[in-house]
Design an enzyme around this catalytic site. Structure first.
Site, PDB file in Angstrom:
ATOM      1  N   ASP A 136      30.198  13.712 -18.880  1.00  0.00           N
ATOM      2  CA  ASP A 136      31.056  12.516 -18.792  1.00  0.00           C
ATOM      3  C   ASP A 136      32.440  12.879 -18.259  1.00  0.00           C
ATOM      4  OD1 ASP A 136      31.265  13.975 -21.151  1.00  0.00           O
ATOM      5  OD2 ASP A 136      31.714  12.265 -22.432  1.00  0.00           O
TER       6      ASP A 136
ATOM      7  N   ASP B  28      24.223  10.428  -7.167  1.00  0.00           N
ATOM      8  CA  ASP B  28      24.547   9.108  -6.603  1.00  0.00           C
ATOM      9  C   ASP B  28      26.060   8.932  -6.571  1.00  0.00           C
ATOM     10  OD1 ASP B  28      21.928   8.297  -6.192  1.00  0.00           O
ATOM     11  OD2 ASP B  28      22.199   6.346  -7.144  1.00  0.00           O
TER      12      ASP B  28
HETATM   13  P1  ATP Z   1      16.246   4.434  -7.100  1.00  0.00           P
HETATM   14  O1  ATP Z   1      16.177   4.180  -8.563  1.00  0.00           O
HETATM   15  O2  ATP Z   1      14.907   4.471  -6.439  1.00  0.00           O
HETATM   16  O3  ATP Z   1      17.116   5.612  -6.752  1.00  0.00           O
HETATM   17  P2  ATP Z   1      18.247   2.401  -6.939  1.00  0.00           P
HETATM   18  O4  ATP Z   1      17.833   1.099  -7.537  1.00  0.00           O
HETATM   19  O5  ATP Z   1      19.084   3.329  -7.750  1.00  0.00           O
HETATM   20  O6  ATP Z   1      16.943   3.185  -6.424  1.00  0.00           O
HETATM   21  P3  ATP Z   1      18.978   2.254  -4.152  1.00  0.00           P
HETATM   22  O7  ATP Z   1      17.686   1.761  -3.632  1.00  0.00           O
HETATM   23  O8  ATP Z   1      19.346   3.659  -3.839  1.00  0.00           O
HETATM   24  O9  ATP Z   1      19.089   2.014  -5.712  1.00  0.00           O
HETATM   25  O10 ATP Z   1      20.110   1.289  -3.623  1.00  0.00           O
HETATM   26  C1  ATP Z   1      21.341   1.074  -4.299  1.00  0.00           C
HETATM   27  C2  ATP Z   1      22.251   0.299  -3.365  1.00  0.00           C
HETATM   28  O11 ATP Z   1      22.625   1.111  -2.257  1.00  0.00           O
HETATM   29  C3  ATP Z   1      21.620  -0.955  -2.794  1.00  0.00           C
HETATM   30  O12 ATP Z   1      22.565  -1.992  -2.814  1.00  0.00           O
HETATM   31  C4  ATP Z   1      21.264  -0.591  -1.369  1.00  0.00           C
HETATM   32  O13 ATP Z   1      21.400  -1.673  -0.504  1.00  0.00           O
HETATM   33  C5  ATP Z   1      22.258   0.522  -1.012  1.00  0.00           C
HETATM   34  N1  ATP Z   1      21.599   1.530  -0.174  1.00  0.00           N
HETATM   35  C6  ATP Z   1      20.784   2.522  -0.601  1.00  0.00           C
HETATM   36  N2  ATP Z   1      20.332   3.262   0.414  1.00  0.00           N
HETATM   37  C7  ATP Z   1      20.880   2.735   1.538  1.00  0.00           C
HETATM   38  C8  ATP Z   1      20.786   3.063   2.927  1.00  0.00           C
HETATM   39  N3  ATP Z   1      20.048   4.083   3.372  1.00  0.00           N
HETATM   40  N4  ATP Z   1      21.465   2.294   3.799  1.00  0.00           N
HETATM   41  C9  ATP Z   1      22.235   1.283   3.373  1.00  0.00           C
HETATM   42  N5  ATP Z   1      22.363   0.931   2.074  1.00  0.00           N
HETATM   43  C10 ATP Z   1      21.690   1.634   1.157  1.00  0.00           C
END
Ligand code: ATP
Length: 366
Positions: A223, A251
């Site tokens: 954290d 992330d």
């Molecule tokens: P996961 O649990 O599979 O990692 P997640 O729900 O955490 O998925 P992402 O799918 O990574 O989330 O997306 C999170 C946000 O980031 C969304 O609003 C998405 O539009 C944006 N995003 C993710 N990857 C891209 C990309 N390659 N290009 C543009 N925007 C993206």
């Protein structure tokens, strides 16, 4: 003369934006190697996710896994497992299944600010080394069944697993990587409230550190580290941590360095390697042609560098460098997708990278 290398690499487009971004990596690698006669790549298209559910009745068919058994490298697209119909929605995800089956224990996730972007942390240049096989992701912790369960409808439990062996091998991975960089490793943990699981992780990493006296080591509570990264993102080099912390932290670092759309990753065992963007399937923008393909392109560059080292073939690491330079050149020209504040479509961005990589490959002696 360098011997001719023939490689077969798997391509699993996946769900959401996967089919829009994963083929970009293939196109760009082919363009970068077009002038070379000493490397030949054969791409093997494989089905996972919704495509596999419609064709094989499961998101991770045995037909796909059996081909992966024969390959030593592949590019995995994102999966949107939350949208799968029951029973697959609650089962181990395709990515988790593949990582578990092939023992891909190290997940290497760099975060570096790229030119032409306006990141929160413009000087960030670090790598999160995430243990990929155990930790607090309960869905992959059991030999049989799931480590997440509900003894009553109102009580849910999850089992975390930390083993000395897995901590040792991920720590060695982090310290070896640090030796190729700025020689600093930060261990991210939460041993103050999880003294057994995170205590074992921390103590084992510190024991491994003694074998790398040339690398500076420190440790941070997860954290506190999250807060430090926002203000002092440029102060870190290699961060080693357990599975779930690494997923969340990477992330954060990806976004601090510009966008998670730029955040690459490589999953490795001793013999197999899998390129996979750190982001997910982004279903909110799927099909719009605006997804940023940078993460998967840079992940495949990492894959090439790994294969170059494993096959002792310098052309592959040279090609990885060329692809990274081409991405930076294009972004430096202000050509970027909407997540970075640009107006380029996915196709426009990919065309520009192909053009840049082709110009540079023309200058390479074959
Ligand atoms: P996961 O649990 O599979 O990692 P997640 O729900 O955490 O998925 P992402 O799918 O990574 O989330 O997306 C999170 C946000 O980031 C969304 O609003 C998405 O539009 C944006 N995003 C993710 N990857 C891209 C990309 N390659 N290009 C543009 N925007 C993206």
């Amino acid at each position: 003369m360098t011997p001719r290398l023939q490689l077969r690499i798997g391509v699993l487009p996946g769900d959401g934006i996967g089919p829009e971004i994963v083929p970009a990596a293939e196109i760009i690698i082919d363009a970068a190697l077009a002038a070379r006669s000493d490397v030949e790549i054969t791409w093997q298209r494989l089905s996972i996710g919704h495509d596999a559910i419609s064709k094989y009745g499961t998101p991770i068919p045995s037909a796909t896994l059996e081909v992966l058994d024969e390959l030593d490298a592949w590019i995995l697209g994102p999966h949107d497992s939350a949208s799968y119909p029951d029973p697959w929605r609650t089962q181990l995800t395709p990515g988790g299944t593949i990582r578990k089956r092939f023992g891909l224990f190290a997940n290497i996730r760099p975060a570096r600010a790229l030119p032409g972007t306006t990141p929160v942390s413009p000087k960030m240049d670090l790598v999160v080394v995430r243990e990929n096989t155990e930790g607090f992701y309960a869905d992959r912790n059991m030999h049989a069944g799931s480590g997440e369960f509900m003894p009553t409808p109102d009580v849910a439990m999850a089992v975390g697993v930390v083993t000395r062996q897995a901590c040792e091998r991920i720590a060695h991975e982090a310290f070896r990587l640090a030796r190729t960089r700025r020689r600093r490793v930060t261990i991210a943990h939460k041993a103050n409230v999880l003294p057994m699981t995170m205590g074992l992780f921390l103590d084992t990493c510190l024991e491994v550190a003694e074998q790398y006296p040339d690398v500076t080591v420190d440790h941070q509570h997860i954290d506190a580290l999250a807060a430090l990264l926002v203000r002092h993102g440029d102060a870190f080099d290699v961060i080693v941590t357990e599975n779930m912390f690494g997923d969340i932290l990477s992330d954060l670092t990806g976004e601090l360095a510009g966008s998670i759309g730029n955040a690459p990753s490589l999953n490795t065992s001793e013999t197999k390697a899998m390129a996979q963007a750190a982001h997910g399937a982004a279903p909110d923008i799927a099909g719009l042609g605006i997804a940023n393909p940078t993460a998967v392109i840079l992940s495949s560059a990492m894959l090439l560098r790994c294969l170059g080292a494993r096959h002792d073939h310098a052309v592959l690491s040279h090609t990885a460098n060329k692809i990274e330079t081409a991405v930076e050149t294009v972004m430096g020209q202000g050509i970027c997708t909407a997540d970075l504040g640009g107006t380029a479509s996915t196709a426009r961005f990919v065309d520009a990278v192909v053009e840049s990589v082709t110009c540079s490959s023309d200058r390479v002696q074959s």
